[in-house]
Design a protein around this motif. Structure first.
Motif, PDB file in Angstrom:
ATOM      1  N   TYR B  52       0.853  -1.186   0.000  1.00  0.00           N
ATOM      2  CA  TYR B  52       0.000   0.000   0.000  1.00  0.00           C
ATOM      3  C   TYR B  52       0.890   1.237   0.000  1.00  0.00           C
ATOM      4  O   TYR B  52       2.091   1.148   0.252  1.00  0.00           O
ATOM      5  CB  TYR B  52      -0.940  -0.003   1.206  1.00  0.00           C
ATOM      6  CG  TYR B  52      -0.251   0.186   2.533  1.00  0.00           C
ATOM      7  CD1 TYR B  52       0.418  -0.881   3.154  1.00  0.00           C
ATOM      8  CD2 TYR B  52      -0.225   1.426   3.163  1.00  0.00           C
ATOM      9  CE1 TYR B  52       1.078  -0.701   4.363  1.00  0.00           C
ATOM     10  CE2 TYR B  52       0.439   1.608   4.380  1.00  0.00           C
ATOM     11  CZ  TYR B  52       1.083   0.536   4.968  1.00  0.00           C
ATOM     12  OH  TYR B  52       1.747   0.707   6.155  1.00  0.00           O
ATOM     13  N   ARG B  53       0.290   2.389  -0.284  1.00  0.00           N
ATOM     14  CA  ARG B  53       1.031   3.659  -0.237  1.00  0.00           C
ATOM     15  C   ARG B  53       1.017   4.172   1.192  1.00  0.00           C
ATOM     16  O   ARG B  53      -0.048   4.436   1.750  1.00  0.00           O
ATOM     17  CB  ARG B  53       0.379   4.701  -1.156  1.00  0.00           C
ATOM     18  CG  ARG B  53       0.861   4.667  -2.574  1.00  0.00           C
ATOM     19  CD  ARG B  53       0.369   5.901  -3.303  1.00  0.00           C
ATOM     20  NE  ARG B  53       1.130   7.069  -2.918  1.00  0.00           N
ATOM     21  CZ  ARG B  53       1.763   7.878  -3.762  1.00  0.00           C
ATOM     22  NH1 ARG B  53       1.711   7.633  -5.058  1.00  0.00           N
ATOM     23  NH2 ARG B  53       2.428   8.921  -3.328  1.00  0.00           N
ATOM     24  N   GLN B  57      -2.651   6.001   1.875  1.00  0.00           N
ATOM     25  CA  GLN B  57      -3.570   4.880   2.083  1.00  0.00           C
ATOM     26  C   GLN B  57      -3.372   4.269   3.465  1.00  0.00           C
ATOM     27  O   GLN B  57      -2.257   4.291   4.014  1.00  0.00           O
ATOM     28  CB  GLN B  57      -3.333   3.791   1.014  1.00  0.00           C
ATOM     29  CG  GLN B  57      -3.612   4.258  -0.402  1.00  0.00           C
ATOM     30  CD  GLN B  57      -3.205   3.240  -1.456  1.00  0.00           C
ATOM     31  OE1 GLN B  57      -2.407   2.336  -1.210  1.00  0.00           O
ATOM     32  NE2 GLN B  57      -3.757   3.383  -2.657  1.00  0.00           N
ATOM     33  N   ARG B  72      -5.989  -2.170  -2.522  1.00  0.00           N
ATOM     34  CA  ARG B  72      -5.413  -0.843  -2.713  1.00  0.00           C
ATOM     35  C   ARG B  72      -5.022  -0.723  -4.180  1.00  0.00           C
ATOM     36  O   ARG B  72      -4.546  -1.699  -4.765  1.00  0.00           O
ATOM     37  CB  ARG B  72      -4.156  -0.639  -1.846  1.00  0.00           C
ATOM     38  CG  ARG B  72      -4.358  -0.919  -0.362  1.00  0.00           C
ATOM     39  CD  ARG B  72      -5.186   0.123   0.349  1.00  0.00           C
ATOM     40  NE  ARG B  72      -5.268  -0.174   1.773  1.00  0.00           N
ATOM     41  CZ  ARG B  72      -6.226  -0.917   2.330  1.00  0.00           C
ATOM     42  NH1 ARG B  72      -7.185  -1.464   1.573  1.00  0.00           N
ATOM     43  NH2 ARG B  72      -6.218  -1.118   3.648  1.00  0.00           N
ATOM     44  N   LEU B  74      -2.464   1.128  -6.779  1.00  0.00           N
ATOM     45  CA  LEU B  74      -1.165   1.797  -6.795  1.00  0.00           C
ATOM     46  C   LEU B  74      -0.887   2.223  -8.225  1.00  0.00           C
ATOM     47  O   LEU B  74      -0.854   1.382  -9.133  1.00  0.00           O
ATOM     48  CB  LEU B  74      -0.070   0.835  -6.318  1.00  0.00           C
ATOM     49  CG  LEU B  74      -0.286   0.228  -4.929  1.00  0.00           C
ATOM     50  CD1 LEU B  74       0.720  -0.899  -4.694  1.00  0.00           C
ATOM     51  CD2 LEU B  74      -0.143   1.295  -3.853  1.00  0.00           C
ATOM     52  N   THR B  78       4.133   5.317  -8.935  1.00  0.00           N
ATOM     53  CA  THR B  78       4.384   5.450  -7.496  1.00  0.00           C
ATOM     54  C   THR B  78       5.873   5.249  -7.179  1.00  0.00           C
ATOM     55  O   THR B  78       6.447   4.211  -7.521  1.00  0.00           O
ATOM     56  CB  THR B  78       3.569   4.396  -6.711  1.00  0.00           C
ATOM     57  OG1 THR B  78       2.203   4.513  -7.069  1.00  0.00           O
ATOM     58  CG2 THR B  78       3.734   4.599  -5.217  1.00  0.00           C
ATOM     59  N   LEU B  83       6.040   3.187  -0.807  1.00  0.00           N
ATOM     60  CA  LEU B  83       5.375   1.896  -0.602  1.00  0.00           C
ATOM     61  C   LEU B  83       5.677   1.342   0.786  1.00  0.00           C
ATOM     62  O   LEU B  83       6.733   1.606   1.372  1.00  0.00           O
ATOM     63  CB  LEU B  83       5.856   0.892  -1.653  1.00  0.00           C
ATOM     64  CG  LEU B  83       5.515   1.220  -3.103  1.00  0.00           C
ATOM     65  CD1 LEU B  83       6.240   0.248  -4.047  1.00  0.00           C
ATOM     66  CD2 LEU B  83       3.999   1.144  -3.343  1.00  0.00           C
ATOM     67  N   TRP B 123      -2.665   0.986 -13.453  1.00  0.00           N
ATOM     68  CA  TRP B 123      -2.956   0.687 -12.054  1.00  0.00           C
ATOM     69  C   TRP B 123      -2.511  -0.725 -11.692  1.00  0.00           C
ATOM     70  O   TRP B 123      -2.835  -1.673 -12.406  1.00  0.00           O
ATOM     71  CB  TRP B 123      -4.457   0.821 -11.764  1.00  0.00           C
ATOM     72  CG  TRP B 123      -4.955   2.213 -11.915  1.00  0.00           C
ATOM     73  CD1 TRP B 123      -5.716   2.700 -12.939  1.00  0.00           C
ATOM     74  CD2 TRP B 123      -4.710   3.330 -11.043  1.00  0.00           C
ATOM     75  NE1 TRP B 123      -5.953   4.039 -12.768  1.00  0.00           N
ATOM     76  CE2 TRP B 123      -5.352   4.455 -11.604  1.00  0.00           C
ATOM     77  CE3 TRP B 123      -3.996   3.471  -9.855  1.00  0.00           C
ATOM     78  CZ2 TRP B 123      -5.313   5.709 -11.009  1.00  0.00           C
ATOM     79  CZ3 TRP B 123      -3.962   4.722  -9.258  1.00  0.00           C
ATOM     80  CH2 TRP B 123      -4.609   5.817  -9.826  1.00  0.00           C
ATOM     81  N   SER B 126      -3.479  -4.247  -5.501  1.00  0.00           N
ATOM     82  CA  SER B 126      -2.777  -4.925  -4.423  1.00  0.00           C
ATOM     83  C   SER B 126      -3.783  -5.362  -3.361  1.00  0.00           C
ATOM     84  O   SER B 126      -4.699  -4.605  -3.019  1.00  0.00           O
ATOM     85  CB  SER B 126      -1.756  -3.949  -3.809  1.00  0.00           C
ATOM     86  OG  SER B 126      -1.216  -4.460  -2.616  1.00  0.00           O
TER      87      SER B 126
END
Lengths: 88, 162
Positions: B52-53, B57, B72, B74, B78, B83, B123, B126
């Motif tokens: 996840y970010r 997030q 999620r 991402l 990114t 991460l 995209w 995840s």
């Protein structure tokens, strides 16, 4: 290990909706039970599904093998062993 | 038929997390032949490694014994330093050394530039693959993501677990 089951179940649903899939799994016995549409068997440790950290050639190689299976698999549930091996 | 090794792990999951856990044994899978080669396809990457970010997030509920069925998204741009991993069922040491072992943004861009794939879908989806009871994940998350992928004309997807 339930990770491998989870991606296999998702891939089956996606394939049933017209999007082709390959799962990269380390466990042949889980592939046999879950039966994803296509499976590349890469016997790497949990946490490193694409290969050793820092080895971009192997990581790319795994993706190339997984993508090639999309083009070449001719039967449901086809499984192919990766040519790449773990090293430290 | 599930292997002896799987039977042993099934008992461990039942003992430690979810007493009703059982490996799923499927019949033959759905299967499509490609309408076009991968070299002309829009390809997605989907991972169950719990990424996840960290800046925008919330993490997955990695300590829930039944798992966390959410997802999620991402973006492929990114930066790796944004991460993080919320997944308590594998060792993070490999990903912490090199996020390329679980989320190969740069690799897919290279494959796109080489013409191995037509296009890398922007995209990455995840989720946290420890799901000893996957019913809610299959009933809710999987159809939502499948609809997104279809709407965005994705042709193929590569999945990795951890």
């Amino acid at each position: 290990m339930t990770c491998q089951q989870s991606v296999g179940l998702f891939a089956r649903y996606l394939e049933g909706n017209g999007i082709l899939t390959t799962c990269v799994l380390s466990r042949e016995d889980l592939a046999e039970a879950v039966k994803p549409p296509r499976t590349l068997i890469a016997k790497f440790p949990y946490g490193a599904p694409l290969g050793p950290p820092g080895d971009r050639d192997i990581q790319l190689g795994i993706l190339r093998e997984a993508l090639a299976l999309i083009d070449t698999a001719s039967a449901p549930g086809e499984r192919q062993p990766s040519q790449h091996r773990w090293h430290t | 038929m599930i292997s002896e090794r799987l039977k042993q792990s099934q008992e461990i999951v039942r003992r430690d997390f979810y007493p009703h856990f059982a490996w799923i044994e499927n019949d033959a899978p759905p299967f499509q032949l490609p309408a076009k080669p991968v070299a002309q396809s829009r390809v997605a990457y989907i991972t169950s490694c719990g990424l996840y970010r960290r800046d925008t997030q919330l993490p997955f509920d990695a300590h829930n014994h039944l798992g966390d069925p959410s997802f999620r998204e991402l973006h492929s741009d990114t930066p790796p330093d944004r991460l993080a991993i919320a997944h308590t069922h594998y060792r993070h040491e490999f990903a912490e050394q090199d996020y390329g072992v679980v989320i190969p943004f740069e690799h897919f861009r290279q494959l796109e530039a080489e013409g191995v794939i037509g296009e890398f879908y922007q995209w990455v989806y995840s989720f946290m693959g420890f799901l000893p009871e996957p019913a809610q994940f299959l009933r809710e998350t999987v159809p939502i993501l499948t609809q997104r992928l279809k709407q965005d004309a994705v042709d193929a997807a590569i999945f990795t677990p951890c």
